[in-house]
Structures are given as structure tokens and as C-alpha cells.
Write an enzyme that holds these catalytic residues in place. Structure first.
Site, PDB file in Angstrom:
ATOM      1  N   ASP A  89      -2.357   4.366   2.281  1.00  0.00           N
ATOM      2  CA  ASP A  89      -2.148   4.721   0.882  1.00  0.00           C
ATOM      3  C   ASP A  89      -0.715   5.196   0.658  1.00  0.00           C
ATOM      4  O   ASP A  89      -0.239   6.103   1.342  1.00  0.00           O
ATOM      5  CB  ASP A  89      -3.131   5.840   0.499  1.00  0.00           C
ATOM      6  CG  ASP A  89      -3.003   6.274  -0.946  1.00  0.00           C
ATOM      7  OD1 ASP A  89      -3.794   5.796  -1.769  1.00  0.00           O
ATOM      8  OD2 ASP A  89      -2.106   7.098  -1.243  1.00  0.00           O
TER       9      ASP A  89
ATOM     10  N   TYR B   9       6.342   7.988  -4.290  1.00  0.00           N
ATOM     11  CA  TYR B   9       6.631   8.599  -2.994  1.00  0.00           C
ATOM     12  C   TYR B   9       7.999   8.166  -2.447  1.00  0.00           C
ATOM     13  O   TYR B   9       8.542   8.836  -1.558  1.00  0.00           O
ATOM     14  CB  TYR B   9       5.569   8.245  -1.961  1.00  0.00           C
ATOM     15  CG  TYR B   9       4.155   8.660  -2.303  1.00  0.00           C
ATOM     16  CD1 TYR B   9       3.868   9.521  -3.361  1.00  0.00           C
ATOM     17  CD2 TYR B   9       3.086   8.178  -1.556  1.00  0.00           C
ATOM     18  CE1 TYR B   9       2.570   9.880  -3.666  1.00  0.00           C
ATOM     19  CE2 TYR B   9       1.777   8.539  -1.846  1.00  0.00           C
ATOM     20  CZ  TYR B   9       1.524   9.374  -2.907  1.00  0.00           C
ATOM     21  OH  TYR B   9       0.222   9.718  -3.201  1.00  0.00           O
TER      22      TYR B   9
ATOM     23  N   LYS C 211       0.676   2.766  -6.008  1.00  0.00           N
ATOM     24  CA  LYS C 211       0.409   3.294  -7.347  1.00  0.00           C
ATOM     25  C   LYS C 211       1.633   3.127  -8.240  1.00  0.00           C
ATOM     26  O   LYS C 211       2.767   3.153  -7.762  1.00  0.00           O
ATOM     27  CB  LYS C 211       0.041   4.784  -7.260  1.00  0.00           C
ATOM     28  CG  LYS C 211      -1.042   5.099  -6.235  1.00  0.00           C
ATOM     29  CD  LYS C 211      -1.306   6.598  -6.149  1.00  0.00           C
ATOM     30  CE  LYS C 211      -2.113   6.933  -4.908  1.00  0.00           C
ATOM     31  NZ  LYS C 211      -1.306   6.899  -3.668  1.00  0.00           N
TER      32      LYS C 211
ATOM     33  N   HIS D  14      -0.997   5.985 -11.553  1.00  0.00           N
ATOM     34  CA  HIS D  14      -0.908   7.219 -10.777  1.00  0.00           C
ATOM     35  C   HIS D  14      -1.361   8.455 -11.565  1.00  0.00           C
ATOM     36  O   HIS D  14      -2.022   9.339 -11.021  1.00  0.00           O
ATOM     37  CB  HIS D  14       0.518   7.415 -10.274  1.00  0.00           C
ATOM     38  CG  HIS D  14       0.617   8.232  -9.040  1.00  0.00           C
ATOM     39  ND1 HIS D  14       1.660   8.132  -8.145  1.00  0.00           N
ATOM     40  CD2 HIS D  14      -0.203   9.189  -8.518  1.00  0.00           C
ATOM     41  CE1 HIS D  14       1.483   8.977  -7.144  1.00  0.00           C
ATOM     42  NE2 HIS D  14       0.359   9.636  -7.355  1.00  0.00           N
TER      43      HIS D  14
END
Length: 283
Positions: A48, A53, A78, A111
């Protein structure tokens, strides 16, 4: 379920491994490449990540470094808040594919439901974003589409006009923030729940109730929390860059919590949120 590679069937018939390896706060670079490779070597097949990120490229490198068939990996990413909207979603997804170095993604999630930049018109933006995701799904660039941090009223805004129903909602869930009502809503609507921060960023590890239950099974509080989630048919997204902890997190399939123990953990309550309120995020 007997291992982290056991599969759960989503409502669109796609199968997803029952535990994931998360990469939040693992910065881009060699450490993330090594961590993802190590997680796969420890048995994880569900990886994931997220555009937000900033590590998609490293995650893709880690998957390739593990040297196993791409089809054995269930890969989630996401959509970043600022890229919501129909056209922006299509462009963002294309960029994610390039960074990951893959031809398709197994699961793509919105997200957050109410980004600060769309706070006044989040309902319409969410619906536009979902339409773009439906297009990518129909083009078979994504095997499953879903949501992250969406509460029932956010979900209903999507489903009111959706042609394809969301199959996943990823939520902050751990023994001190059970989100029991939202979990029930999702399960009643055939939406598979995933748990991010399944250990509450470590805040639950010193809890006396959890420690006592763990000791009775000769397990750690972390293992007990993950087992509690699994027994609710929730997919925990665990995270560690330490190989011994990766192995510990995967070792939760040889014991079972009693109904009484499950309720003791539920009783720890709803006051332990560690992340943002989905209706009041500031990014």
C-alpha cells in the site's frame, strides 16, 4: 485465514490479500526499496502506497527487486487531494503508473473526502473524481476502485450517482479508535474495510487491557490488535521497516480471540484518533 497471503473476495470478485504492508512515512530512496523488498520476502503480497507519500517510485523499485511475478502482488495507491476532479484524476493516475513502473494498479483510492481546497464544493468534486476512476476501471487500468477516510455521508455522496460501487474504504482503526458504526455501515453495503494505523502509531502498545489479553495468548499487544482487526474481517495495513517486526506482524494466524476478549477491546473506545478528522482536514 491461515496466512497473510490468504485472500478475501471483494464485491467485484477481485481477490485481495487479508493483510497489507503500508509505506506511509517511508521516504523515497533506498530504505523504502529495501523495506518493500523485505516485506515481500517476509510473505507480504499486498503493498500500500499513495501519491501523497512521495515514495511511489521507490515502492515500485522494491517490488521489482523482490523478483516475483507482478501478478502475485496486490498494489494499492491513492489520489492526492489537490488532484481531485475529473481531468486532474486521469493525469494523476497516469503519473502514478509511471512512477510505480507498472501497467496497472490493483486498487486505486480517493485519499480524503473533503480536501481543504475543495471544502466548499467537495460533493461535486468527489463525484467528478469518481467518474474518472470509473473510466480507468472500465479501461482495465485499475482492478478495483475505492475510498480512504470516507465516512457514511461521504460514501453516500459518491454512490448516489455512481455506476460502479466502491469496493474498499480504508479507515483509521485500532483498539482505541474502533469506528464500529462506520465499519458496520461499510460491511452492510459490501464495502471491504481496511485499517490504516492498525496499531494507533504505537499508542495502543502500552494499554493494560490489551497487554493482558496478549499475554494470555503468548502474543504481543501488536499481534493482538492485528488479530482483533482480522476477526472483524478488516484488512490491517501494518507497517514497519524492521524485518523482525514484519515477521511478528505476519505471525497472527495461530490463535483466536474469544468473543469476550473481542468485546473487552471494543470497550477501549473511540477517543484515540491519531489522524485528521475527515470533515476537517487542512491539506
Amino acid at each position: 485465514m491461515k496466512s497473510i497471503q490468504d485472500l478475501i473476495k471483494l464485491s467485484n470478485e477481485v481477490e485481495i490479500p487479508c493483510m497489507g504492508y503500508g509505506t506511509w512515512r517511508t521516504p523515497a530512496g533506498d530504505d523504502t526499496v529495501t523495506a518493500v523488498k523485505s516485506a515481500i520476502e517476509c510473505g507480504f503480497r499486498h503493498i500500500d502506497t499513495a501519491q501523497l507519500y512521495g515514495n511511489e517510485e521507490s515502492v515500485g523499485e522494491g517490488i521489482r527487486a523482490a523478483g516475483i511475478d507482478r501478478r502475485e502482488i496486490f498494489l494499492t495507491t491513492k489520489l492526492k487531494n489537490s488532484d481531485q476532479g475529473y481531468d486532474a484524476t486521469l493525469k494523476a493516475f497516469e503519473s502514478s503508473l509511471k512512477r510505480l513502473g507498472v501497467e496497472y494498479v490493483d486498487l486505486y483510492l480517493i485519499h480524503w473526502p473533503v480536501p481543504v481546497m475543495f471544502k466548499d464544493n467537495w460533493q461535486e468534486i468527489s463525484r467528478q473524481t469518481w467518474k474518472a476512476m470509473e473510466r480507468l476501471y472500465e479501461e482495465k487500468l485499475i482492478r478495483a476502485i475505492g475510498l480512504s477516510n470516507f465516512l457514511p455521508h461521504h460514501i453516500e455522496n459518491i454512490t448516489a450517482s455512481a455506476n460502479v460501487a466502491p469496493v474498499v474504504d480504508q479507515l483509521e482503526i485500532h483498539p482505541c479508535f474502533t469506528q464500529r458504526q462506520t465499519v458496520k455501515y461499510c460491511q452492510d453495503h459490501k464495502i471491504q474495510v481496511q485499517a490504516w494505523s492498525p496499531l494507533g502509531h504505537g499508542t495502543i502498545l502500552q494499554n493494560e487491557t490489551l497487554a493482558a489479553i496478549a499475554a494470555s495468548h503468548k502474543k504481543t499487544p501488536a499481534q493482538t490488535a492485528l488479530r482483533w482487526e482480522l476477526q472483524q474481517n478488516i484488512i490491517p495495513i501494518s507497517k514497519s521497516m524492521n524485518i523482525s517486526r514484519m515477521k511478528e506482524n505476519a505471525d497472527v494466524y495461530d490463535f483466536e480471540l474469544s468473543a469476550e476478549e473481542m468485546e473487552q477491546i471494543f470497550a477501549l473506545g473511540e477517543d484515540g484518533r491519531t489522524g485528521p478528522d475527515p470533515d476537517n482536514i487542512d491539506f
